[in-house]
Design an enzyme around this catalytic site. Sequence first.
Site: not given
Ligand code: ZN
Length: 292
Positions: A197, A12-13, A239, A199, A230
Amino acid sequence: MTFISIREVAPRDGLQNEDPIPADGKVELIDALSGTGVRRIEAVSFVHPKAIPQMADADEVWSRITRNPDVRYSALIPNTRGAQRALAAGLREIEVVVSASDTHNRRNLNRTTDDSLDDIAGLIPLVHAAGATLEVIVATSFGCPFEGDIAPTRVAEIVARVRADGADRIAFGDTTGMATPRRVRDLLSEVRPDLLHFHDTRGTGLANIVTALELGIVEFDASAGGLGGCPYAPGASGNVATEEVVHMLHDMGYDTGIDLDRLIATAELAERLVGRRLTSGVLRAGPRTRLV
Ligand code: ZN
Protein backbone atom coordinates in the site's frame (compact mmCIF):
# COMPACT_ATOMS: atom_id res chain seq x y z
CA MET A 1 0.00 -12.15 -19.10
CA THR A 2 0.68 -11.68 -15.42
CA PHE A 3 -2.37 -10.63 -13.47
CA ILE A 4 -1.82 -7.83 -10.98
CA SER A 5 -4.49 -7.65 -8.31
CA ILE A 6 -5.54 -4.10 -7.48
CA ARG A 7 -7.56 -3.40 -4.35
CA GLU A 8 -9.45 -0.16 -4.75
CA VAL A 9 -9.36 1.78 -1.46
CA ALA A 10 -10.98 5.10 -2.44
CA PRO A 11 -14.28 4.44 -0.59
CA ARG A 12 -12.49 3.79 2.70
CA ASP A 13 -8.91 5.06 2.90
CA GLY A 14 -9.68 7.78 0.35
CA LEU A 15 -12.89 9.17 1.82
CA GLN A 16 -11.68 8.80 5.40
CA ASN A 17 -9.10 11.49 4.69
CA GLU A 18 -11.48 13.88 2.90
CA ASP A 19 -14.27 16.09 4.25
CA PRO A 20 -17.34 13.91 4.97
CA ILE A 21 -19.70 13.21 2.06
CA PRO A 22 -23.27 11.81 2.25
CA ALA A 23 -24.00 8.06 2.14
CA ASP A 24 -25.57 8.48 -1.32
CA GLY A 25 -22.22 9.57 -2.75
CA LYS A 26 -20.37 6.68 -1.12
CA VAL A 27 -22.85 4.16 -2.53
CA GLU A 28 -22.55 5.77 -5.99
CA LEU A 29 -18.74 5.61 -5.82
CA ILE A 30 -18.59 1.97 -4.69
CA ASP A 31 -21.10 0.89 -7.34
CA ALA A 32 -19.22 2.80 -10.06
CA LEU A 33 -15.95 1.16 -8.98
CA SER A 34 -17.50 -2.31 -9.03
CA GLY A 35 -18.37 -1.66 -12.70
CA THR A 36 -14.76 -0.95 -13.72
CA GLY A 37 -13.60 -4.58 -13.61
CA VAL A 38 -11.67 -4.13 -10.35
CA ARG A 39 -11.94 -7.36 -8.32
CA ARG A 40 -11.40 -6.03 -4.80
CA ILE A 41 -12.79 -2.99 -3.02
CA GLU A 42 -12.03 -1.81 0.51
CA ALA A 43 -15.56 -0.55 0.99
CA VAL A 44 -16.06 0.66 4.54
CA SER A 45 -14.54 0.99 7.97
CA PHE A 46 -16.37 0.01 11.16
CA VAL A 47 -14.87 2.56 13.52
CA HIS A 48 -16.42 4.56 16.32
CA PRO A 49 -18.39 7.44 14.74
CA LYS A 50 -16.83 9.91 17.16
CA ALA A 51 -13.32 8.85 16.17
CA ILE A 52 -13.92 9.03 12.40
CA PRO A 53 -17.19 10.80 11.48
CA GLN A 54 -16.50 10.18 7.77
CA MET A 55 -17.28 6.47 8.29
CA ALA A 56 -20.23 6.83 10.71
CA ASP A 57 -22.66 5.49 8.08
CA ALA A 58 -20.70 2.30 7.28
CA ASP A 59 -23.66 -0.01 7.99
CA GLU A 60 -25.99 2.04 5.81
CA VAL A 61 -23.49 2.27 2.93
CA TRP A 62 -22.72 -1.44 3.07
CA SER A 63 -26.41 -2.38 3.07
CA ARG A 64 -27.23 -0.10 0.13
CA ILE A 65 -24.50 -0.93 -2.38
CA THR A 66 -25.23 -3.28 -5.28
CA ARG A 67 -23.01 -6.27 -4.62
CA ASN A 68 -21.14 -7.40 -7.70
CA PRO A 69 -20.51 -11.17 -7.41
CA ASP A 70 -17.15 -10.74 -9.17
CA VAL A 71 -15.90 -8.28 -6.52
CA ARG A 72 -14.47 -9.12 -3.10
CA TYR A 73 -15.37 -6.40 -0.61
CA SER A 74 -13.42 -5.78 2.58
CA ALA A 75 -13.71 -3.63 5.69
CA LEU A 76 -11.17 -2.06 8.01
CA ILE A 77 -11.80 -2.41 11.74
CA PRO A 78 -9.95 -0.90 14.72
CA ASN A 79 -10.87 -3.39 17.46
CA THR A 80 -13.08 -6.30 18.56
CA ARG A 81 -16.24 -4.18 18.54
CA GLY A 82 -15.52 -3.12 14.96
CA ALA A 83 -14.86 -6.73 13.95
CA GLN A 84 -18.17 -7.80 15.48
CA ARG A 85 -20.01 -5.11 13.51
CA ALA A 86 -18.25 -6.03 10.26
CA LEU A 87 -18.95 -9.75 10.70
CA ALA A 88 -22.59 -9.10 11.66
CA ALA A 89 -22.96 -6.97 8.53
CA GLY A 90 -21.76 -9.94 6.45
CA LEU A 91 -18.20 -8.86 5.59
CA ARG A 92 -15.83 -11.81 5.20
CA GLU A 93 -12.57 -9.98 4.54
CA ILE A 94 -11.43 -7.93 7.50
CA GLU A 95 -8.38 -5.69 7.82
CA VAL A 96 -6.75 -4.34 10.93
CA VAL A 97 -3.86 -1.89 11.24
CA VAL A 98 -0.86 -1.98 13.54
CA SER A 99 1.98 0.48 13.22
CA ALA A 100 5.62 -0.58 13.15
CA SER A 101 6.33 2.72 14.92
CA ASP A 102 5.34 2.82 18.58
CA THR A 103 4.84 6.60 18.47
CA HIS A 104 2.57 6.40 15.42
CA ASN A 105 0.63 3.54 16.99
CA ARG A 106 0.10 5.53 20.20
CA ARG A 107 -1.09 8.60 18.27
CA ASN A 108 -3.31 6.58 15.97
CA LEU A 109 -4.66 3.87 18.27
CA ASN A 110 -3.82 5.11 21.76
CA ARG A 111 -1.75 2.11 22.75
CA THR A 112 1.65 0.61 22.15
CA THR A 113 2.45 -1.56 19.15
CA ASP A 114 2.82 -4.57 21.45
CA ASP A 115 -0.60 -3.90 23.01
CA SER A 116 -2.10 -3.74 19.51
CA LEU A 117 -0.42 -7.05 18.65
CA ASP A 118 -2.02 -8.62 21.74
CA ASP A 119 -5.41 -7.27 20.63
CA ILE A 120 -4.92 -8.70 17.15
CA ALA A 121 -4.03 -12.12 18.60
CA GLY A 122 -7.40 -12.06 20.37
CA LEU A 123 -9.22 -10.94 17.26
CA ILE A 124 -8.03 -13.68 14.92
CA PRO A 125 -10.04 -16.58 16.44
CA LEU A 126 -13.17 -14.41 16.46
CA VAL A 127 -12.77 -13.60 12.75
CA HIS A 128 -11.95 -17.20 11.84
CA ALA A 129 -14.93 -18.55 13.79
CA ALA A 130 -17.17 -16.50 11.46
CA GLY A 131 -15.49 -18.00 8.39
CA ALA A 132 -13.76 -14.71 7.60
CA THR A 133 -10.12 -13.79 7.00
CA LEU A 134 -7.98 -11.21 8.74
CA GLU A 135 -5.36 -9.12 6.98
CA VAL A 136 -2.88 -7.25 9.13
CA ILE A 137 -1.70 -3.97 7.62
CA VAL A 138 1.64 -2.90 9.06
CA ALA A 139 1.56 0.90 8.90
CA THR A 140 4.68 3.09 8.72
CA SER A 141 6.61 0.09 7.36
CA PHE A 142 8.87 2.32 5.28
CA GLY A 143 9.28 5.18 7.72
CA CYS A 144 7.40 7.12 10.39
CA PRO A 145 6.61 10.86 10.43
CA PHE A 146 7.48 10.95 14.16
CA GLU A 147 10.34 8.47 14.49
CA GLY A 148 11.92 8.59 11.04
CA ASP A 149 13.50 5.35 9.79
CA ILE A 150 11.91 2.06 10.78
CA ALA A 151 14.24 -0.93 10.87
CA PRO A 152 13.19 -3.70 8.46
CA THR A 153 13.98 -6.15 11.28
CA ARG A 154 11.24 -4.50 13.39
CA VAL A 155 8.70 -4.98 10.59
CA ALA A 156 9.87 -8.60 10.27
CA GLU A 157 9.33 -9.15 14.02
CA ILE A 158 5.77 -7.89 13.76
CA VAL A 159 5.07 -10.08 10.74
CA ALA A 160 6.48 -13.15 12.50
CA ARG A 161 4.30 -12.46 15.53
CA VAL A 162 1.00 -11.98 13.63
CA ARG A 163 1.67 -14.93 11.32
CA ALA A 164 2.30 -17.12 14.38
CA ASP A 165 -0.98 -15.85 15.82
CA GLY A 166 -2.80 -16.96 12.65
CA ALA A 167 -3.17 -13.82 10.51
CA ASP A 168 -4.23 -14.79 6.99
CA ARG A 169 -2.56 -12.00 5.06
CA ILE A 170 0.03 -9.26 5.56
CA ALA A 171 0.14 -5.82 3.94
CA PHE A 172 2.79 -3.14 4.32
CA GLY A 173 1.59 0.44 4.36
CA ASP A 174 3.69 3.42 3.35
CA THR A 175 1.43 5.56 5.51
CA THR A 176 2.90 8.97 4.73
CA GLY A 177 4.73 8.39 1.46
CA MET A 178 8.25 7.89 2.80
CA ALA A 179 9.15 4.85 0.68
CA THR A 180 11.64 4.96 -2.17
CA PRO A 181 12.73 2.06 -4.41
CA ARG A 182 15.81 1.62 -2.20
CA ARG A 183 13.64 1.29 0.91
CA VAL A 184 11.32 -1.14 -0.89
CA ARG A 185 14.30 -3.36 -1.75
CA ASP A 186 15.73 -3.15 1.77
CA LEU A 187 12.47 -4.09 3.48
CA LEU A 188 11.43 -6.80 1.02
CA SER A 189 14.84 -8.47 1.25
CA GLU A 190 14.12 -8.83 4.99
CA VAL A 191 10.43 -9.78 4.93
CA ARG A 192 7.73 -10.07 2.24
CA PRO A 193 4.09 -9.03 2.42
CA ASP A 194 1.15 -10.30 0.37
CA LEU A 195 0.19 -6.76 -0.62
CA LEU A 196 1.73 -3.29 -0.72
CA HIS A 197 0.00 0.00 0.00
CA PHE A 198 1.91 3.01 -1.29
CA HIS A 199 1.25 6.71 -0.97
CA ASP A 200 2.47 9.17 -3.57
CA THR A 201 2.99 12.01 -1.12
CA ARG A 202 6.53 12.61 -2.37
CA GLY A 203 6.14 11.41 -5.95
CA THR A 204 7.70 7.95 -5.57
CA GLY A 205 4.50 5.85 -5.67
CA LEU A 206 4.82 4.40 -9.18
CA ALA A 207 8.59 3.90 -8.87
CA ASN A 208 7.96 1.90 -5.69
CA ILE A 209 5.36 -0.24 -7.45
CA VAL A 210 7.73 -1.00 -10.35
CA THR A 211 10.42 -2.00 -7.86
CA ALA A 212 7.98 -4.26 -6.01
CA LEU A 213 6.84 -5.84 -9.30
CA GLU A 214 10.48 -6.66 -10.09
CA LEU A 215 10.65 -8.36 -6.69
CA GLY A 216 7.58 -10.47 -7.50
CA ILE A 217 4.82 -8.67 -5.60
CA VAL A 218 1.49 -8.88 -7.50
CA GLU A 219 -1.02 -7.21 -5.15
CA PHE A 220 -1.33 -3.46 -4.62
CA ASP A 221 -3.75 -0.99 -3.07
CA ALA A 222 -4.67 2.11 -5.05
CA SER A 223 -7.31 4.83 -4.82
CA ALA A 224 -9.36 6.26 -7.70
CA GLY A 225 -8.18 9.78 -8.45
CA GLY A 226 -5.59 9.41 -5.68
CA LEU A 227 -8.45 10.18 -3.30
CA GLY A 228 -7.35 10.73 0.29
CA GLY A 229 -4.77 13.17 1.51
CA CYS A 230 -1.94 12.84 3.95
CA PRO A 231 -3.14 13.38 7.54
CA TYR A 232 0.19 14.93 8.58
CA ALA A 233 0.80 17.15 5.57
CA PRO A 234 -2.30 19.19 4.65
CA GLY A 235 -2.68 19.57 0.90
CA ALA A 236 -0.26 16.75 0.09
CA SER A 237 -1.44 13.90 -2.10
CA GLY A 238 -2.10 10.55 -0.48
CA ASN A 239 -2.73 7.14 -1.99
CA VAL A 240 -1.33 6.25 -5.40
CA ALA A 241 -4.02 6.93 -8.02
CA THR A 242 -5.54 3.73 -9.42
CA GLU A 243 -5.76 5.11 -12.97
CA GLU A 244 -2.05 6.00 -12.93
CA VAL A 245 -1.17 2.49 -11.74
CA VAL A 246 -3.47 0.76 -14.24
CA HIS A 247 -2.36 2.99 -17.13
CA MET A 248 1.27 2.10 -16.43
CA LEU A 249 0.69 -1.62 -15.80
CA HIS A 250 -1.31 -2.16 -18.99
CA ASP A 251 1.39 -0.54 -21.12
CA MET A 252 3.97 -2.77 -19.40
CA GLY A 253 1.96 -5.83 -20.48
CA TYR A 254 0.26 -6.65 -17.18
CA ASP A 255 -3.43 -7.51 -16.85
CA THR A 256 -5.56 -5.95 -14.11
CA GLY A 257 -9.05 -6.77 -15.41
CA ILE A 258 -9.84 -3.05 -15.15
CA ASP A 259 -11.33 -0.93 -17.95
CA LEU A 260 -9.20 2.22 -17.87
CA ASP A 261 -11.81 4.50 -19.46
CA ARG A 262 -14.43 3.45 -16.92
CA LEU A 263 -11.91 3.90 -14.15
CA ILE A 264 -11.09 7.45 -15.29
CA ALA A 265 -14.82 8.23 -15.41
CA THR A 266 -15.07 6.92 -11.84
CA ALA A 267 -12.14 9.08 -10.74
CA GLU A 268 -14.00 12.06 -12.26
CA LEU A 269 -17.02 11.05 -10.18
CA ALA A 270 -14.81 10.90 -7.07
CA GLU A 271 -13.57 14.40 -7.87
CA ARG A 272 -17.14 15.71 -8.12
CA LEU A 273 -18.12 13.99 -4.87
CA VAL A 274 -15.34 15.53 -2.79
CA GLY A 275 -15.59 18.87 -4.59
CA ARG A 276 -11.89 19.42 -5.07
CA ARG A 277 -9.47 18.99 -7.93
CA LEU A 278 -7.56 15.69 -7.64
CA THR A 279 -3.92 15.58 -8.64
CA SER A 280 -3.73 12.29 -10.54
CA GLY A 281 -1.69 12.74 -13.73
CA VAL A 282 -3.79 10.35 -15.81
CA LEU A 283 -6.98 12.04 -14.62
CA ARG A 284 -5.59 15.45 -15.60
CA ALA A 285 -3.90 14.53 -18.90
CA GLY A 286 -5.94 11.49 -19.99
CA PRO A 287 -4.39 8.16 -21.00
CA ARG A 288 -1.48 7.99 -23.43
CA THR A 289 -3.83 6.39 -25.99
CA ARG A 290 -6.08 9.49 -26.11
CA LEU A 291 -4.61 11.27 -29.15
CA VAL A 292 -5.11 14.95 -29.86
ZN1 ZN B 1 -3.51 4.91 2.24
